[in-house]
Design a protein around this motif. Sequence first.
Motif, PDB file in Angstrom:
ATOM      1  N   PRO A  76      -1.866  35.569  -6.901  1.00 41.39           N
ATOM      2  CA  PRO A  76      -1.984  34.954  -8.223  1.00 41.39           C
ATOM      3  C   PRO A  76      -2.348  35.918  -9.356  1.00 41.39           C
ATOM      4  CG  PRO A  76      -3.441  33.874  -6.621  1.00 41.39           C
ATOM      5  CD  PRO A  76      -2.770  34.991  -5.927  1.00 41.39           C
ATOM      6  N   GLN A  77      -3.182  36.943  -9.076  1.00 36.98           N
ATOM      7  CA  GLN A  77      -3.600  37.862 -10.135  1.00 36.98           C
ATOM      8  C   GLN A  77      -2.417  38.526 -10.820  1.00 36.98           C
ATOM      9  OE1 GLN A  77      -4.631  37.708  -6.932  1.00 36.98           O
ATOM     10  NE2 GLN A  77      -6.325  39.108  -6.607  1.00 36.98           N
ATOM     11  N   HIS A  78      -1.342  38.729 -10.078  1.00 36.91           N
ATOM     12  CA  HIS A  78      -0.149  39.396 -10.617  1.00 36.91           C
ATOM     13  C   HIS A  78       1.037  38.440 -10.732  1.00 36.91           C
ATOM     14  CE1 HIS A  78      -2.105  43.268 -10.362  1.00 36.91           C
ATOM     15  NE2 HIS A  78      -2.490  42.965  -9.139  1.00 36.91           N
ATOM     16  N   LYS A  79       0.794  37.161 -10.425  1.00 35.15           N
ATOM     17  CA  LYS A  79       1.867  36.159 -10.379  1.00 35.15           C
ATOM     18  C   LYS A  79       3.024  36.710  -9.551  1.00 35.15           C
ATOM     19  CE  LYS A  79       3.528  32.370 -13.010  1.00 35.15           C
ATOM     20  NZ  LYS A  79       3.961  31.799 -14.259  1.00 35.15           N
ATOM     21  N   LEU A  80       2.656  37.222  -8.381  1.00 35.34           N
ATOM     22  CA  LEU A  80       3.575  37.944  -7.505  1.00 35.34           C
ATOM     23  C   LEU A  80       3.951  37.100  -6.296  1.00 35.34           C
ATOM     24  CD1 LEU A  80       4.910  40.716  -6.934  1.00 35.34           C
ATOM     25  CD2 LEU A  80       2.810  41.347  -5.766  1.00 35.34           C
ATOM     26  N   ALA A  81       5.248  36.837  -6.146  1.00 39.53           N
ATOM     27  CA  ALA A  81       5.774  36.093  -5.004  1.00 39.53           C
ATOM     28  C   ALA A  81       6.484  37.079  -4.085  1.00 39.53           C
ATOM     29  CB  ALA A  81       6.754  35.027  -5.479  1.00 39.53           C
ATOM     30  N   GLY A 120       8.507  32.931 -14.521  1.00 45.69           N
ATOM     31  CA  GLY A 120       7.521  33.972 -14.832  1.00 45.69           C
ATOM     32  C   GLY A 120       6.909  34.676 -13.643  1.00 45.69           C
ATOM     33  N   PHE A 121       7.431  34.431 -12.451  1.00 42.72           N
ATOM     34  CA  PHE A 121       6.910  35.106 -11.270  1.00 42.72           C
ATOM     35  C   PHE A 121       7.551  36.482 -11.123  1.00 42.72           C
ATOM     36  CE2 PHE A 121       6.389  30.617 -10.326  1.00 42.72           C
ATOM     37  CZ  PHE A 121       5.100  30.575  -9.814  1.00 42.72           C
ATOM     38  N   ASN A 122       6.775  37.453 -10.639  1.00 42.76           N
ATOM     39  CA  ASN A 122       7.325  38.728 -10.198  1.00 42.76           C
ATOM     40  C   ASN A 122       7.724  38.508  -8.749  1.00 42.76           C
ATOM     41  OD1 ASN A 122       6.717  40.442 -12.518  1.00 42.76           O
ATOM     42  ND2 ASN A 122       4.588  40.060 -11.976  1.00 42.76           N
ATOM     43  N   VAL A 123       8.976  38.749  -8.417  1.00 37.45           N
ATOM     44  CA  VAL A 123       9.482  38.456  -7.079  1.00 37.45           C
ATOM     45  C   VAL A 123       9.779  39.757  -6.336  1.00 37.45           C
ATOM     46  CG1 VAL A 123      11.287  37.306  -5.742  1.00 37.45           C
ATOM     47  CG2 VAL A 123      10.497  36.296  -7.891  1.00 37.45           C
ATOM     48  N   VAL A 124       9.224  39.857  -5.130  1.00 33.87           N
ATOM     49  CA  VAL A 124       9.492  40.989  -4.254  1.00 33.87           C
ATOM     50  C   VAL A 124      10.202  40.435  -3.030  1.00 33.87           C
ATOM     51  CG1 VAL A 124       8.470  42.750  -2.772  1.00 33.87           C
ATOM     52  CG2 VAL A 124       7.487  42.296  -5.005  1.00 33.87           C
ATOM     53  N   SER A 125      11.387  40.963  -2.759  1.00 29.77           N
ATOM     54  CA  SER A 125      12.143  40.548  -1.577  1.00 29.77           C
ATOM     55  C   SER A 125      12.271  41.738  -0.641  1.00 29.77           C
ATOM     56  CB  SER A 125      13.536  40.069  -1.969  1.00 29.77           C
ATOM     57  OG  SER A 125      13.440  38.931  -2.778  1.00 29.77           O
ATOM     58  N   VAL A 126      11.897  41.516   0.606  1.00 31.68           N
ATOM     59  CA  VAL A 126      12.044  42.535   1.639  1.00 31.68           C
ATOM     60  C   VAL A 126      12.990  41.954   2.674  1.00 31.68           C
ATOM     61  CG1 VAL A 126      10.862  43.920   3.383  1.00 31.68           C
ATOM     62  CG2 VAL A 126       9.683  43.328   1.250  1.00 31.68           C
ATOM     63  N   SER A 127      14.126  42.604   2.880  1.00 30.67           N
ATOM     64  CA  SER A 127      15.085  42.087   3.855  1.00 30.67           C
ATOM     65  C   SER A 127      14.662  42.481   5.275  1.00 30.67           C
ATOM     66  CB  SER A 127      16.489  42.626   3.576  1.00 30.67           C
ATOM     67  OG  SER A 127      16.609  43.959   4.024  1.00 30.67           O
ATOM     68  N   TYR A 128      15.132  41.719   6.223  1.00 28.83           N
ATOM     69  CA  TYR A 128      14.812  42.011   7.616  1.00 28.83           C
ATOM     70  C   TYR A 128      15.319  43.386   8.015  1.00 28.83           C
ATOM     71  CZ  TYR A 128      19.642  40.888   8.945  1.00 28.83           C
ATOM     72  OH  TYR A 128      21.016  40.884   9.070  1.00 28.83           O
ATOM     73  N   ARG A 129      16.411  43.848   7.399  1.00 24.28           N
ATOM     74  CA  ARG A 129      16.932  45.187   7.710  1.00 24.28           C
ATOM     75  C   ARG A 129      15.998  46.282   7.184  1.00 24.28           C
ATOM     76  NH1 ARG A 129      23.378  45.764   7.385  1.00 24.28           N
ATOM     77  NH2 ARG A 129      23.828  44.469   9.178  1.00 24.28           N
ATOM     78  N   GLU A 130      15.473  46.085   5.976  1.00 28.75           N
ATOM     79  CA  GLU A 130      14.530  47.064   5.428  1.00 28.75           C
ATOM     80  C   GLU A 130      13.267  47.134   6.286  1.00 28.75           C
ATOM     81  OE1 GLU A 130      14.833  47.110   0.672  1.00 28.75           O
ATOM     82  OE2 GLU A 130      14.489  45.116   1.538  1.00 28.75           O
ATOM     83  N   TRP A 131      12.789  45.953   6.698  1.00 35.66           N
ATOM     84  CA  TRP A 131      11.577  45.902   7.516  1.00 35.66           C
ATOM     85  C   TRP A 131      11.818  46.577   8.866  1.00 35.66           C
ATOM     86  CZ3 TRP A 131       6.853  45.189   6.065  1.00 35.66           C
ATOM     87  CH2 TRP A 131       5.859  44.964   7.024  1.00 35.66           C
ATOM     88  N   ALA A 132      12.986  46.321   9.462  1.00 35.59           N
ATOM     89  CA  ALA A 132      13.304  46.945  10.755  1.00 35.59           C
ATOM     90  C   ALA A 132      13.391  48.460  10.613  1.00 35.59           C
ATOM     91  CB  ALA A 132      14.611  46.388  11.313  1.00 35.59           C
ATOM     92  N   GLU A 185       8.154  48.379  -7.812  1.00 34.42           N
ATOM     93  CA  GLU A 185       9.434  48.054  -8.463  1.00 34.42           C
ATOM     94  C   GLU A 185       9.343  46.695  -9.150  1.00 34.42           C
ATOM     95  OE1 GLU A 185      12.506  48.174  -5.478  1.00 34.42           O
ATOM     96  OE2 GLU A 185      12.180  50.308  -5.087  1.00 34.42           O
ATOM     97  N   ALA A 186       8.803  45.712  -8.458  1.00 38.17           N
ATOM     98  CA  ALA A 186       8.728  44.352  -9.017  1.00 38.17           C
ATOM     99  C   ALA A 186       7.824  44.315 -10.240  1.00 38.17           C
ATOM    100  CB  ALA A 186       8.214  43.377  -7.958  1.00 38.17           C
ATOM    101  N   LEU A 187       6.701  44.999 -10.163  1.00 41.31           N
ATOM    102  CA  LEU A 187       5.788  45.001 -11.309  1.00 41.31           C
ATOM    103  C   LEU A 187       6.398  45.733 -12.495  1.00 41.31           C
ATOM    104  CD1 LEU A 187       2.393  45.479  -9.468  1.00 41.31           C
ATOM    105  CD2 LEU A 187       3.308  43.385 -10.480  1.00 41.31           C
ATOM    106  N   ARG A 188       7.130  46.826 -12.242  1.00 40.05           N
ATOM    107  CA  ARG A 188       7.821  47.528 -13.336  1.00 40.05           C
ATOM    108  C   ARG A 188       8.873  46.635 -13.963  1.00 40.05           C
ATOM    109  NH1 ARG A 188       7.561  52.209 -10.243  1.00 40.05           N
ATOM    110  NH2 ARG A 188       9.604  51.812  -9.360  1.00 40.05           N
ATOM    111  N   GLU A 189       9.658  45.937 -13.120  1.00 42.29           N
ATOM    112  CA  GLU A 189      10.688  45.030 -13.633  1.00 42.29           C
ATOM    113  C   GLU A 189      10.047  43.914 -14.450  1.00 42.29           C
ATOM    114  OE1 GLU A 189      13.024  43.561 -10.375  1.00 42.29           O
ATOM    115  OE2 GLU A 189      13.768  45.563  -9.873  1.00 42.29           O
TER     116      GLU A 189
END
Length: 126
Positions: free
Chosen positions: A12-17, A48-60, A110-114
């Motif tokens: 919540p502090q960064h409205k980051l999802a 107004g949310f900052n959205v960070v998406s991590v794909s399963y391929r990136e995580w692997a 990246e998300a916070l910069r965007e």
Amino acid sequence: AKSGYSVDMYIPQHKLAIEVDGPTHFDLNGEVPLGRTLMKRRHLRALGFNVVSVSYREWAAASTVRVAPTAPPTESSQSSEEKESVGEGEEERGRVRAQQEELLRRKLQEALREGDSEAEEGGRRK
């Protein structure tokens, strides 16, 4: 503002999802996000949310240990099974954890910069 969406993690502090997108979020090749996934991201950003998406391929990829080749052990340096089994597993887990943390740190930055640049653009439009 309630979105009606659920996310994997919310700060919540960064409205980051934060979303960790598994295979069902992508086309059959596992590369292109599906329309519903893109729409969810778009809606969350519009709210107004900052959205960070991590794909399963990136995580692997971040979960794979990349170890530099070393010289084979000599008899005097590695003579018993007990020396190698205890430390190696812990070291490997530590390297994997560090790679995963670095991936998340990069994605968050990246998300916070965007989010900052979108906020600046919105301020200029008014």
